[in-house]
Design an enzyme around this catalytic site. Structure first.
Site, PDB file in Angstrom:
ATOM      1  N   TRP A 357      -1.551   2.023 -27.500  1.00 61.72           N
ATOM      2  CA  TRP A 357      -2.041   3.004 -28.706  1.00 61.72           C
ATOM      3  C   TRP A 357      -1.328   2.585 -29.995  1.00 61.72           C
ATOM      4  O   TRP A 357      -1.668   3.028 -31.132  1.00 61.72           O
ATOM      5  CB  TRP A 357      -2.097   4.543 -28.551  1.00 61.72           C
ATOM      6  CG  TRP A 357      -0.636   5.020 -28.195  1.00 61.72           C
ATOM      7  CD1 TRP A 357       0.406   4.803 -27.180  1.00 61.72           C
ATOM      8  CD2 TRP A 357      -0.010   5.940 -29.230  1.00 61.72           C
ATOM      9  NE1 TRP A 357       1.482   5.557 -27.364  1.00 61.72           N
ATOM     10  CE2 TRP A 357       1.319   6.265 -28.780  1.00 61.72           C
ATOM     11  CE3 TRP A 357      -0.329   6.575 -30.508  1.00 61.72           C
ATOM     12  CZ2 TRP A 357       2.221   6.927 -29.244  1.00 61.72           C
ATOM     13  CZ3 TRP A 357       0.532   7.464 -31.105  1.00 61.72           C
ATOM     14  CH2 TRP A 357       1.760   7.436 -30.483  1.00 61.72           C
ATOM     15  N   ASP A 358      -0.212   1.887 -29.891  1.00 62.70           N
ATOM     16  CA  ASP A 358       0.601   1.494 -30.981  1.00 62.70           C
ATOM     17  C   ASP A 358      -0.478   1.102 -32.017  1.00 62.70           C
ATOM     18  O   ASP A 358      -0.207   0.860 -33.386  1.00 62.70           O
ATOM     19  CB  ASP A 358       1.727   0.228 -30.665  1.00 62.70           C
ATOM     20  CG  ASP A 358       2.505   0.645 -29.691  1.00 62.70           C
ATOM     21  OD1 ASP A 358       2.284   1.726 -28.848  1.00 62.70           O
ATOM     22  OD2 ASP A 358       3.564   0.213 -29.495  1.00 62.70           O
ATOM     23  N   GLU A 486       7.335  11.065 -24.644  1.00 62.83           N
ATOM     24  CA  GLU A 486       7.200  10.729 -23.322  1.00 62.83           C
ATOM     25  C   GLU A 486       8.412  11.647 -22.572  1.00 62.83           C
ATOM     26  O   GLU A 486       8.380  11.468 -21.599  1.00 62.83           O
ATOM     27  CB  GLU A 486       7.262   9.300 -22.945  1.00 62.83           C
ATOM     28  CG  GLU A 486       5.546   8.859 -23.357  1.00 62.83           C
ATOM     29  CD  GLU A 486       5.655   7.323 -23.303  1.00 62.83           C
ATOM     30  OE1 GLU A 486       6.749   6.653 -23.418  1.00 62.83           O
ATOM     31  OE2 GLU A 486       4.604   6.830 -23.483  1.00 62.83           O
ATOM     32  N   LYS A 591      11.550  11.910 -27.854  1.00 61.66           N
ATOM     33  CA  LYS A 591      11.723  10.343 -27.897  1.00 61.66           C
ATOM     34  C   LYS A 591      11.234   9.913 -29.060  1.00 61.66           C
ATOM     35  O   LYS A 591      11.482   9.028 -29.785  1.00 61.66           O
ATOM     36  CB  LYS A 591      11.052  10.082 -26.786  1.00 61.66           C
ATOM     37  CG  LYS A 591      10.900   8.511 -26.466  1.00 61.66           C
ATOM     38  CD  LYS A 591      10.022   7.762 -25.327  1.00 61.66           C
ATOM     39  CE  LYS A 591      10.184   6.366 -25.379  1.00 61.66           C
ATOM     40  NZ  LYS A 591       9.060   5.791 -24.257  1.00 61.66           N
ATOM     41  N   GLN A 592       9.900  10.304 -29.585  1.00 55.38           N
ATOM     42  CA  GLN A 592       9.598   9.657 -30.947  1.00 55.38           C
ATOM     43  C   GLN A 592       8.704  11.246 -31.273  1.00 55.38           C
ATOM     44  O   GLN A 592       8.170  11.807 -30.488  1.00 55.38           O
ATOM     45  CB  GLN A 592       8.782   8.694 -30.804  1.00 55.38           C
ATOM     46  CG  GLN A 592       7.376   8.706 -29.965  1.00 55.38           C
ATOM     47  CD  GLN A 592       6.584   7.443 -29.909  1.00 55.38           C
ATOM     48  OE1 GLN A 592       6.519   6.858 -28.765  1.00 55.38           O
ATOM     49  NE2 GLN A 592       5.707   7.008 -30.815  1.00 55.38           N
TER      50      GLN A 592
END
Lengths: 751, 751
Positions: A357-358, A486, A591-592
């Site tokens: 999905w990046d 995640e 995580k992000q």
């Protein structure tokens, strides 16, 4: 942090022979042209530690999934990018001694990646076979002729001892993947041919457990040289023709190798592949090396004209942003809608060339600004073309509509962790969002009202089936999901996922109201279905905390021990290297960006207060252990006028690979994270937004910089934005006059 | 459902030769003696489909973990039970033709497992090598001599054609596991010896990636026979000595094989192993077959004296309960504290002989009633002896104290699904509970105040570190867990887990107040630590729903779509075969009792109303897709006077394997689930409880039955409980007089 190359505005260059960091240097000197790419490994061979990697776009192997305990709905295979036949191979010997920098130590060493011209040059002097010679290796992967790798070797005798140099033009299928499960080889050779001026080899990927997805590839390498042809050599997996020349003092030789490949992705059978190989060889042999290079460089000049970013007063930043754009363009430039942007591009095995999905979340926003709309549109079409795979993925979960894969080569899911495979489904929303993003940026509705409408409809059908209604809450919910963060797995009601699901349904309903009758008939969305979607939109649960005034990342998140990252002993970081997965999952550490990713997506829909409260709550809990994370935080910090923080976040992403921040660049470059620096500068520092078909800027100048300027494509124009101590300077480099909004004021730009 | 054997009170028997269900029959005719066990495969060999399985207690292989993506804290290996060298092998030929029931069809076939005497007999007539012969194979695994397998073959010539019969005494290390990753063999042969009356082979398990846990095993098989010794045969992996005899009309022969094994689990080196082998062979050779059988049968007679259950009016139920106890005792009878009860015992590969929480939660409550306390105590000691492994498991997660493994051979975790490995931690509470359960049942505090106190302390240290304090809720919580209901993964605040954690801390504090000074010094629990534990006990969060009056299985559970199982189309069941894992996780369906497991554990602590509300809420959502599930529900239904439901639940567990309900008995028996029928009858139908050192009963008689009776050990007595239409009849078979509570009335029993 480890910096192995010098800082220079257009070059990644070093004069240090550094075998200790050989793999890192190979990653950094990767080249690519979307159709193929390779690490900067040595064509003459190297008996020391090296990761020889050369990859072909869309050529992969479906390997059997490895899981602890199989359960229904798990993917049957995971796609493995496979190391391609080494067709740039060029072994060299001098007076019978093999040139091997693991054995002889070079002097005058120079390794130079010229980013402006997309060429790699390596030169050194070497005492070998009793003679002293200079070697220059030049290499490019043509941006003009997608099948072509050009190489030129120049050797000069620097001493008095005569040197008989033998160079082989080789094609070698005896390659392997370091991540092969059983040390197996992936190529079977079908045929080999040696001619005086060329060698040729066709190979097929090995049989797999799924009886499908096998690739046949032909390779041909032709030679132009001052040398004389000698013996040829064949083995089961390799073919080579040798050339020799004796150099007396000051004599030199040149050896040019033009390599092309053709695969079954484009041609039906081996015979057709070989015909096309011969046609291509004839084409490229008819041109001089200079002509081939010129066509290649012209292509790159055009890319930079549309995209170059200049940063004054910070050479490291300057090099960083160009390296990022260079590697991004080397990985993908929208020429083939069947290809996509692997997180490591063509620079390593891990993640390989698979699609994540990046692409939609991070790469498309960049390509929209720096390249023709066709580039982004091809990325959208990639997903449209893979709808059948997305149907399979949804069916595997017993659900309707389309579930796009987390990782794929062909549309079918091939990621093998359940908590991601069928839980990290926000990707389906990101793919829908990219259609909207393309449309709002370009103003081009042709995609969204046709192919796009179908993609949106099928994604909406998935969402409508995936939600459940909680009688208790009177709300629609999404249970069992994993958001972009995640580090929180298998949660209920991830705000970001719920937001995107709700938005997709709403947007699809809007688009369905606009499509023409033929499209509407094809999509066959009944009134009842629309009414159901509307009900879901109206009653979707979006976790919110009144007391804190924040969106809640997922149910239960606020019950965690919410100690900020900065209060942890730094020895705990990065968490993924120091903590068990258990401890990470139980922690509140992000995580992000997750909620913040959603706020970025719809940044104009939130009040400054909402943005600030959420940023101030989530940023201190974020560990940025995905290389995709920092840029989004930089943009939001800039939006909130937290300029120092915006710059700090930018710096985490700008030279990620150049300075080997994550200590893993030797495995390959973080291609999709290369978008971060551009996003931070353009969406962050310059405040670029598209609102109601109009381009907006609200720039600030980072304290460390004297100035920065970037070029941006917008609706047929190339606009240059320069920000310096005097303020912001906008100019229109090409296209019709346009009015833009600069910090609240309308400015009309003309050439 | 598939029933392949006849119904008989003490036998599992059939006269049907049924090669189609060969594997199923092999499972059903398994024998074992805790030290080793085997499926009912044919000693003479069988070229058709068969799962030849023979396993040695505690002999296993640490295989490399297979996961999609490695993360910190994952187990490095998973333990694989390995198929042992086939030392019961006995190939037969007649006039040169090999006896192989896949090739010749037998008549007069009979296969009989005598559960009372723990012997397997197979007989048939066969035309082979032109002759017609009868064959009788007898087999037992000695309950008296743990290393011994006894076999006897009797062959008689039924026709006129002379038959030269050749039988080999073979030991064959050329065996494999069907679940081997790479079709690898696990045994390397160290030595082979042939004598006229015996053969001998020593083998070592193959090297593994962890440089540890290798086993050397010696096997010796000696022969007594009417036959004459002939040629011997050796290959790398096999050794065999042949015997021959020519049978004229009506002649017969006998061939007895006594096989023993000795392993490096007991002896230091190969020489010592061989010495012990010879010693054992000498010992067993000195006894007649009848003597060996008699010692074995005496042992079993004693087991049945303490444990037999009689059911009048339901032959199927009668056979079912005896089969369950027989297989349970064959798997474990408490002789060796280093061994435990694998979910499939010695009857198959999957789950193998590894230890699960099944032991503490389901098996110990049965053994407490049917065998000497020493049996249960050895199961407790098993965990004490593996404390070091439990420390490692906790350390791997960055936590203090002891985390007992979900699956293990040696104390170190070897299950490879993260959502179970370090999330299904209720097992730590179950292991603590078993100590309490043993103590309250036996009245013997010697374990809990010594080894048990250490186990409890270290488990409590784990819980105290694993919880976190939610400032928001003002409560201690357990995030990221999986309860017994594995269909809800990675949830927060599983009520059952929280309850057990809280209870463990409370119980440990109680026990610490009782231990002597030496133990207290060793445990070194500080006052601060105790205070912390008390605070956790006082403020532990136990999810409860006021409106429904139920304990909530985990946070968010009530937001699910709570449609009862009976409203699903039956084609959806079993869910684990018909639904994706994704759909299962999102559903409210419960694999096995979870809240109800907790209510069972502490059944006297809840009011009838609490029990009923929870039962009525959770039972309709439970799919019983673990074979451990139904019995607990049966007990609670009985407790709530839902007698029909109690019987219905009992029926799901009573003949699980005999009728192949789960359609997977061919892979092996569900050994730990064999506890279910006994628990249902004794704790369910008879209402047996231990309260304040007193035994309580409150029986009812299932409508279908005329009567049932069982024997139960309690504090040195054997008590027989008979329930029939006239009521309940209690008698004391051995031991001192005792007062028990029968439906509220005190009854004193004397011999």
């Amino acid at each position: 942090m480890l910096r192995t190359f010098d800082v220079a505005p257009w070059h990644v260059t070093t004069t240090k022979w550094d075998p200790e960091h050989k793999r890192l240097q190979e990653s950094m000197t990767s080249l690519g042209n979307e159709n193929l790419g390779m690490r900067g490994f040595f064509e003459e061979g190297y008996s020391g530690d090296t990761l020889q990697g050369l990859y072909l776009g869309g050529v992969w192997f479906p390997d059997k999934t490895r899981v602890g305990w199989w359960k229904n709905g798990y993917p049957k295979y995971f796609g493995k990018v496979i190391n391609a036949v080494n067709f740039i191979k060029m072994p060299i010997s001098v007076n019978g001694e093999v040139v091997d920098l693991a054995k002889q130590t070079p002097t005058n060493f120079k390794l130079d990646l010229d980013m402006q011209h997309a060429r790699l040059t390596r030169s050194f002097d070497l005492v070998v076979g009793g003679a002293k010679l200079s070697f220059v290796f030049e290499r490019f992967i043509s941006a003009a002729q997608k099948e072509l790798v050009g190489q030129r070797l120049t050797v000069k005798n620097l001493g008095e001892t005569p040197a008989t140099v033998v160079v082989e033009n080789a094609i070698d299928a005896d390659v392997f993947n370091e991540d092969a499960n059983y040390d197996e080889k992936f190529w079977q050779v079908l045929s080999r041919t040696v001619n005086e001026a060329s060698v040729e080899l066709t190979a097929m990927t090995k049989e797999n457990d799924f009886g499908t997805e096998r690739f046949t590839v032909g390779f041909e390498s032709s030679v132009k040289t001052t040398m004389s042809a000698g013996e040829s050599r064949q083995s089961e997996l390799e073919v080579a023709q040798s050339y020799h020349q004796t150099l007396d003092a000051s004599d030199s030789l040149t050896f040019e190798k033009r390599s092309v490949y053709v695969s079954s992705r484009d041609f039906a059978d081996e015979a057709a592949i070989i015909d096309r190989l011969h046609e291509l060889t004839s084409l490229v042999s008819g041109q001089t090396f200079a002509e081939l290079v010129a066509a290649h460089e012209e292509n790159w000049a055009d890319r930079w004209t549309k995209s170059d970013v200049k940063i004054a007063g910070d050479d490291e930043a300057q090099q960083g942003i160009r390296f990022n754009l260079f590697q991004l363009f080397s990985t993908y430039y929208g020429q083939d809608a069947r290809l996509n942007i692997g997180p490591k591009g063509f620079t390593g095995e891990k993640y390989g060339g698979a699609t994540y999905w990046d692409t939609e979340a991070f790469a498309i926003p960049v390509y929209l600004g720096v390249a023709d709309p066709s580039v982004s549109k091809n990325l959208l079409k990639y997903r449209y073309n893979q709808l059948d795979g997305a149907f399979i993925n949804a069916q595997e979960q017993g659900l309707k509509g389309a579930l796009y894969p987390m990782v794929t080569f062909n549309g079918v899911e091939c990621h093998n962790e359940w908590e991601i495979t069928f839980e990290e489904i926000h990707r389906n929303g990101d793919i829908a969002f990219a259609i909207y993003n393309y449309t709002r940026y370009t103003g081009d509705k042709s995609y969204v009202l046709n192919e796009g409408a179908q993609v949106l409809t099928e994604i909406s059908r998935f969402w409508a089936d995936r939600v459940h209604f909680s009688k208790r809450a009177g709300k629609y919910m999404l249970a069992g999901v994993t958001g972009p963060d995640e580090y929180q797995n298998n949660v209920d009601n991830n705000w970001y996922t719920n937001l995107l699901a709700q938005w997709t349904l709403k947007y699809t309903l809007e688009i369905l109201a606009e499509v023409d009758d033929a499209v509407a008939t094809k999509l066959a969305v009944s009134e009842a279905e629309k009414a159901k979607w509307q009900d879901i939109v109206d009653r979707f649960y979006l976790p919110y905390d009144e007391e804190l005034g924040i969106f809640v990342e997922n149910d239960g998140f606020l019950d965690k021990d919410l100690t900020p990252v900065k209060e942890l002993d730094p020895s705990n970081l990065p968490l993924n290297q120091n903590w068990s997965w258990d401890k990470i999952l139980r922690s509140p550490y992000i995580k992000q960006g997750d909620v913040l990713q959603g706020i970025w997506d719809f940044i104009d829909d939130f009040t400054p207060e909402q943005k600030e409260k959420n940023f101030d709550f989530y940023e201190p809990l974020t560990v940025h252990e995905s290389s995709l994370s920092a840029s989004i935080h930089s943009i939001l910090a800039a939006d909130l006028h937290k300029e120092d923080q915006a710059v700090e976040m930018y710096e985490r992403t700008a030279r990620l690979d150049l300075d080997n921040y994550n200590n893993d660049t030797e495995d390959g470059l973080h291609i999709t994270s290369m978008t971060g620096a551009w996003l931070s500068i353009v969406q962050g520092f310059s405040g670029m937004r598209v609102r109601n078909d109009e381009l907006h800027f609200a720039p600030f100048l980072p304290k460390k910089w004297d100035a920065y300027q970037f070029r941006q494509l917008f609706r047929g124009r190339v606009i240059e934005v320069k920000v310096d101590a005097d303020g912001t300077h906008l100019s229109l480099l090409s296209g019709d006059p346009i009015t833009v909004d600069l910090a609240g004021e309308k400015v009309t730009l003309e050439k």
